[in-house]
Design a protein around this motif. Structure first.
Motif, PDB file in Angstrom:
ATOM      1  N   LEU A  80       0.869  -1.127  -0.207  1.00 14.75           N
ATOM      2  CA  LEU A  80       0.029   0.116   0.002  1.00 14.75           C
ATOM      3  C   LEU A  80       0.764   1.159  -0.238  1.00 14.75           C
ATOM      4  O   LEU A  80       0.476   2.290  -0.938  1.00 14.75           O
ATOM      5  N   ARG A  81       1.856   1.291   0.900  1.00 11.71           N
ATOM      6  CA  ARG A  81       2.863   2.476   0.808  1.00 11.71           C
ATOM      7  C   ARG A  81       3.415   2.570  -0.517  1.00 11.71           C
ATOM      8  O   ARG A  81       3.585   3.668  -0.792  1.00 11.71           O
ATOM      9  N   HIS A  82       3.951   1.537  -1.297  1.00 11.59           N
ATOM     10  CA  HIS A  82       4.522   1.782  -2.578  1.00 11.59           C
ATOM     11  C   HIS A  82       3.478   2.192  -3.665  1.00 11.59           C
ATOM     12  O   HIS A  82       3.797   2.932  -4.496  1.00 11.59           O
ATOM     13  N   LEU A  83       2.208   1.661  -3.296  1.00  3.40           N
ATOM     14  CA  LEU A  83       1.191   1.864  -4.484  1.00  3.40           C
ATOM     15  C   LEU A  83       0.845   3.526  -4.178  1.00  3.40           C
ATOM     16  O   LEU A  83       0.725   4.423  -5.047  1.00  3.40           O
ATOM     17  N   GLN A  84       1.071   3.991  -3.113  1.00  4.65           N
ATOM     18  CA  GLN A  84       0.662   5.217  -2.675  1.00  4.65           C
ATOM     19  C   GLN A  84       1.649   6.341  -3.346  1.00  4.65           C
ATOM     20  O   GLN A  84       1.308   7.200  -4.124  1.00  4.65           O
ATOM     21  N   GLU A  85       3.163   6.023  -3.210  1.00  5.14           N
ATOM     22  CA  GLU A  85       4.226   6.493  -4.019  1.00  5.14           C
ATOM     23  C   GLU A  85       3.827   6.441  -5.483  1.00  5.14           C
ATOM     24  O   GLU A  85       4.252   7.703  -6.264  1.00  5.14           O
ATOM     25  N   LEU A  86       3.771   5.314  -6.113  1.00  2.00           N
ATOM     26  CA  LEU A  86       3.716   5.200  -7.491  1.00  2.00           C
ATOM     27  C   LEU A  86       2.389   6.034  -7.944  1.00  2.00           C
ATOM     28  O   LEU A  86       2.340   6.658  -8.953  1.00  2.00           O
ATOM     29  N   GLU A  87       1.470   6.140  -7.301  1.00  4.65           N
ATOM     30  CA  GLU A  87       0.227   7.010  -7.645  1.00  4.65           C
ATOM     31  C   GLU A  87       0.657   8.492  -7.577  1.00  4.65           C
ATOM     32  O   GLU A  87       0.314   9.063  -8.585  1.00  4.65           O
ATOM     33  N   SER A  88       1.378   9.016  -6.608  1.00  2.00           N
ATOM     34  CA  SER A  88       1.601  10.299  -6.484  1.00  2.00           C
ATOM     35  C   SER A  88       2.567  10.675  -7.547  1.00  2.00           C
ATOM     36  O   SER A  88       2.667  11.753  -7.923  1.00  2.00           O
ATOM     37  N   SER A  89       3.536   9.652  -8.000  1.00  3.88           N
ATOM     38  CA  SER A  89       4.345  10.049  -8.891  1.00  3.88           C
ATOM     39  C   SER A  89       3.704   9.883 -10.445  1.00  3.88           C
ATOM     40  O   SER A  89       4.456  10.198 -11.473  1.00  3.88           O
ATOM     41  N   GLY A  90       2.464   9.344 -10.670  1.00  2.00           N
ATOM     42  CA  GLY A  90       1.679   9.497 -11.695  1.00  2.00           C
ATOM     43  C   GLY A  90       1.990   7.885 -12.339  1.00  2.00           C
ATOM     44  O   GLY A  90       1.539   7.818 -13.627  1.00  2.00           O
TER      45      GLY A  90
END
Length: 87
Positions: free
Chosen positions: A40-50
C-alpha cells in the motif's frame, strides 16, 4: 538492481503491466507475497508520481480500489532517466 530502484515498486509495475485491467492492493500483496502495508505504501508513492492510476476518487475508505500501471508515465520516466544517465 543496478540503479537502486526499489524491488517492490519494480515488481508492482511489472505485475500491473501484465494485468492491464488492473488489480486491487490486496491482490497485489498476495501475488507478491509482501506485507499489505508495504504494498500500500508503494502504491501510494507510485500513484503520487503518476506511474499508477486508480478508479477511485478522493474518498476511498471502504471502497475497492483498482490500480492500473500508467504505461505512458512509466515510459516517460524511463526516458528521462536514460537521458540523465547517458546524456
Amino acid at each position: 538492481m543496478v540503479f537502486g530502484v526499489n524491488p517492490v515498486r519494480g515488481a508492482i509495475i511489472h505485475l500491473l503491466s501484465r494485468h492491464p485491467e488492473g488489480m486491487t492492493s490486496g491482490a497485489i500483496h498476495r501475488e507478491l507475497n509482501a506485507t499489505y502495508q508495504t504494498v500500500l505504501r508503494h502504491l501510494q508513492e507510485l500513484e503520487s508520481s503518476g506511474a499508477v492510476t486508480t478508479d477511485a476518487g478522493e474518498k476511498r475508505q471502504g471502497q475497492r480500489v483498482i490500480y492500473v500501471a500508467n504505461r505512458d508515465a512509466v515510459r516517460s520516466a524511463l526516458a528521462g532517466y536514460e537521458e540523465y544517465l547517458l546524456g
